[in-house]
Write a protein that holds these residues in place. Structure first.
Motif, PDB file in Angstrom:
ATOM      1  N   TYR A  48       0.875  -1.085   0.011  1.00 52.35           N
ATOM      2  CA  TYR A  48       0.060  -0.047  -0.080  1.00 52.35           C
ATOM      3  C   TYR A  48       0.913   1.226  -0.004  1.00 52.35           C
ATOM      4  O   TYR A  48       0.366   2.275  -0.116  1.00 52.35           O
ATOM      5  CB  TYR A  48      -1.117  -0.208   1.138  1.00 52.35           C
ATOM      6  CG  TYR A  48      -1.965  -0.891   0.997  1.00 52.35           C
ATOM      7  CD1 TYR A  48      -3.265  -0.998   0.269  1.00 52.35           C
ATOM      8  CD2 TYR A  48      -1.764  -2.243   1.655  1.00 52.35           C
ATOM      9  CE1 TYR A  48      -4.088  -1.755   0.215  1.00 52.35           C
ATOM     10  CE2 TYR A  48      -2.709  -3.323   1.416  1.00 52.35           C
ATOM     11  CZ  TYR A  48      -3.971  -3.047   0.655  1.00 52.35           C
ATOM     12  OH  TYR A  48      -4.827  -4.124   0.735  1.00 52.35           O
ATOM     13  N   LEU A  49       2.129   1.070  -0.060  1.00 52.93           N
ATOM     14  CA  LEU A  49       3.061   2.269  -0.108  1.00 52.93           C
ATOM     15  C   LEU A  49       3.678   2.074  -1.663  1.00 52.93           C
ATOM     16  O   LEU A  49       4.316   3.001  -1.954  1.00 52.93           O
ATOM     17  CB  LEU A  49       4.337   2.167   0.961  1.00 52.93           C
ATOM     18  CG  LEU A  49       3.956   2.420   2.361  1.00 52.93           C
ATOM     19  CD1 LEU A  49       4.990   2.221   3.189  1.00 52.93           C
ATOM     20  CD2 LEU A  49       3.084   3.936   2.506  1.00 52.93           C
ATOM     21  N   GLY A  50       3.373   1.133  -2.285  1.00 52.28           N
ATOM     22  CA  GLY A  50       4.028   0.967  -3.604  1.00 52.28           C
ATOM     23  C   GLY A  50       3.231   0.837  -4.818  1.00 52.28           C
ATOM     24  O   GLY A  50       2.151   1.942  -4.844  1.00 52.28           O
ATOM     25  N   PRO A  51       2.664  -0.275  -5.364  1.00 54.21           N
ATOM     26  CA  PRO A  51       1.803  -0.586  -6.106  1.00 54.21           C
ATOM     27  C   PRO A  51       0.476  -0.425  -5.930  1.00 54.21           C
ATOM     28  O   PRO A  51      -0.362   0.249  -6.833  1.00 54.21           O
ATOM     29  CB  PRO A  51       1.948  -1.954  -6.685  1.00 54.21           C
ATOM     30  CG  PRO A  51       2.394  -2.827  -5.624  1.00 54.21           C
ATOM     31  CD  PRO A  51       3.313  -1.786  -4.656  1.00 54.21           C
ATOM     32  N   LEU A  52       0.023  -0.393  -4.963  1.00 60.31           N
ATOM     33  CA  LEU A  52      -1.489  -0.047  -4.450  1.00 60.31           C
ATOM     34  C   LEU A  52      -1.548   1.320  -3.729  1.00 60.31           C
ATOM     35  O   LEU A  52      -2.324   1.394  -2.852  1.00 60.31           O
ATOM     36  CB  LEU A  52      -1.937  -1.323  -3.562  1.00 60.31           C
ATOM     37  CG  LEU A  52      -1.911  -2.430  -4.240  1.00 60.31           C
ATOM     38  CD1 LEU A  52      -2.903  -3.566  -3.457  1.00 60.31           C
ATOM     39  CD2 LEU A  52      -2.478  -2.421  -5.562  1.00 60.31           C
ATOM     40  N   GLY A  53      -0.384   2.052  -3.741  1.00 57.26           N
ATOM     41  CA  GLY A  53      -0.338   3.369  -2.899  1.00 57.26           C
ATOM     42  C   GLY A  53      -0.008   4.408  -4.037  1.00 57.26           C
ATOM     43  O   GLY A  53      -0.325   4.347  -5.233  1.00 57.26           O
ATOM     44  N   LEU A  82      -5.996  -1.477  -9.604  1.00 60.17           N
ATOM     45  CA  LEU A  82      -4.586  -2.075  -9.219  1.00 60.17           C
ATOM     46  C   LEU A  82      -4.778  -3.423  -8.316  1.00 60.17           C
ATOM     47  O   LEU A  82      -3.984  -4.114  -8.492  1.00 60.17           O
ATOM     48  CB  LEU A  82      -3.690  -1.144  -8.745  1.00 60.17           C
ATOM     49  CG  LEU A  82      -3.301   0.143  -9.470  1.00 60.17           C
ATOM     50  CD1 LEU A  82      -2.929   1.374  -8.943  1.00 60.17           C
ATOM     51  CD2 LEU A  82      -2.452  -0.066 -10.686  1.00 60.17           C
ATOM     52  N   ALA A  83      -5.729  -3.149  -7.299  1.00 59.50           N
ATOM     53  CA  ALA A  83      -5.808  -4.244  -6.575  1.00 59.50           C
ATOM     54  C   ALA A  83      -6.344  -5.598  -7.168  1.00 59.50           C
ATOM     55  O   ALA A  83      -5.986  -6.588  -6.897  1.00 59.50           O
ATOM     56  CB  ALA A  83      -6.711  -3.852  -5.137  1.00 59.50           C
TER      57      ALA A  83
END
Length: 331
Positions: free
Chosen positions: A122-127, A288-289
């Protein structure tokens, strides 16, 4: 009371960032008051935008104040709460900064599901990096099937998502990265059709060969020579999404190209800051999720251990010392 440790900005860099620009502070965080929560941070996100905040020059956001906790995205666990929206044990993402604990009234704090997806994602691909990739690609470049999209910093937190989304849209994806290892990862793991090493002595020739019939979209994270070479390969009506210019954050600014190319090739160029488009975040993260859960989205992380490692990790990030998303593991 919670024994806290935090890193503050002690001085503004005159040229390059150094560990001496930061200072470690130990203090205590009180128990939450009415409506407040206390979060124990598990991971800290390090991102290039922080370099701009360290300057007091006018920009799109206020400068990082001296003597205050460095800004930064965090994920962690609620350890105490007087806010009905959150309970101890909830995992949350927010802007907790470079510190072990954060106190919040709940605004800007969002619960996340860690059953199927790792917390730090959630700090990268889902952030923020993932949403940045999603918005810039889909809104500015809007690739059509069969078009060619070039992505600089192709294996970084943003670029790695851009390349995969471009492929899912049916485009041909070309990456630019620093070193053979990153280029191999780009093609073999992320699915890029080609990746060019910007450190190569034959970079211009290799980019020309990879571009084939030309480039229709550029997702620009770097600036400098890769950007200038990409401009030479643009097709008519190409679109350029300017996300970052990390090559000039600690060095000379990107030389201006011959502006005629934008006119004669009718090029669209748009810089963007993803925080200007908060209304798009739920849709972006939802998509993305879905890709992540289905195995269509891959990512890589560089993880440094302990809060004390954050200053050097940030400096390394600015000079390409990361492979994928740069994180600091706090617990």
């Amino acid at each position: 009371m919670f024994r806290n440790r935090k890193i503050v900005l002690d001085s503004r860099p005159i040229d390059k960032v150094s560990p001496g620009n930061f200072r470690l502070v130990e203090d205590t965080l009180p128990a939450p008051g009415p409506g407040q929560v206390v979060v124990r941070h598990h991971y800290l996100s390090l991102d290039p935008y922080m370099r701009g905040r360290m300057s007091d020059a006018k920009s799109y956001a206020a400068p990082q104040p001296l003597g205050e906790t460095m800004i930064g995205g965090t994920v962690g666990e609620v350890v105490a709460s007087e806010n009905p929206r959150f309970a101890p044990g909830d995992f949350v993402v927010g802007m907790g900064g470079w510190q072990l604990y954060g106190s919040s009234d709940g605004r800007g704090l969002n619960k996340v599901d860690v059953k199927a997806i790792p917390l730090q994602a959630y700090l990268g691909p889902l952030g923020m990096p993932g949403v940045t990739a999603w918005w810039g690609l889909n809104t500015i470049i809007a690739p059509k099937a069969g078009e060619t999209v070039l992505v600089t910093a192709a294996t970084g937190a943003v670029g790695s998502v851009v390349g995969q989304l471009a492929k899912l849209a049916g485009a041909r994806a070309i990456g630019v990265a620093g070193g053979p290892e990153k280029c191999i990862y780009a093609t073999e793991e992320l699915g890029y059709d080609a990746c060019v090493d910007h450190k190569s002595a034959r970079f211009a020739e290799e980019l020309k060969a990879a571009a084939g019939k030309g480039i229709d979209g550029v997702f620009e994270n770097v600036g400098g020579e890769p950007f200038l070479q990409a401009l030479r390969r643009l097709n008519d009506f190409a679109r350029i999404a300017v996300c970052g210019l990390i090559a000039s954050y600690e060095g000379p600014t990107t030389p201006l190209p011959d502006m005629r190319i934008f006119l004669v090739r009718r090029i669209k160029v748009e810089g963007f800051i993803v925080s200007d488009h908060l209304d798009a975040w739920p849709r972006a993260i939802g998509e993305l999720a879905g890709h992540a859960a289905a195995g269509r989205l891959r990512w890589r992380e560089t993880v440094r251990q302990g809060l004390d490692s954050a200053p050097q990790a940030f400096i390394d990030l600015l000079h390409g010392g990361n492979f994928g998303k740069m994180l600091v593991k706090m617990i």
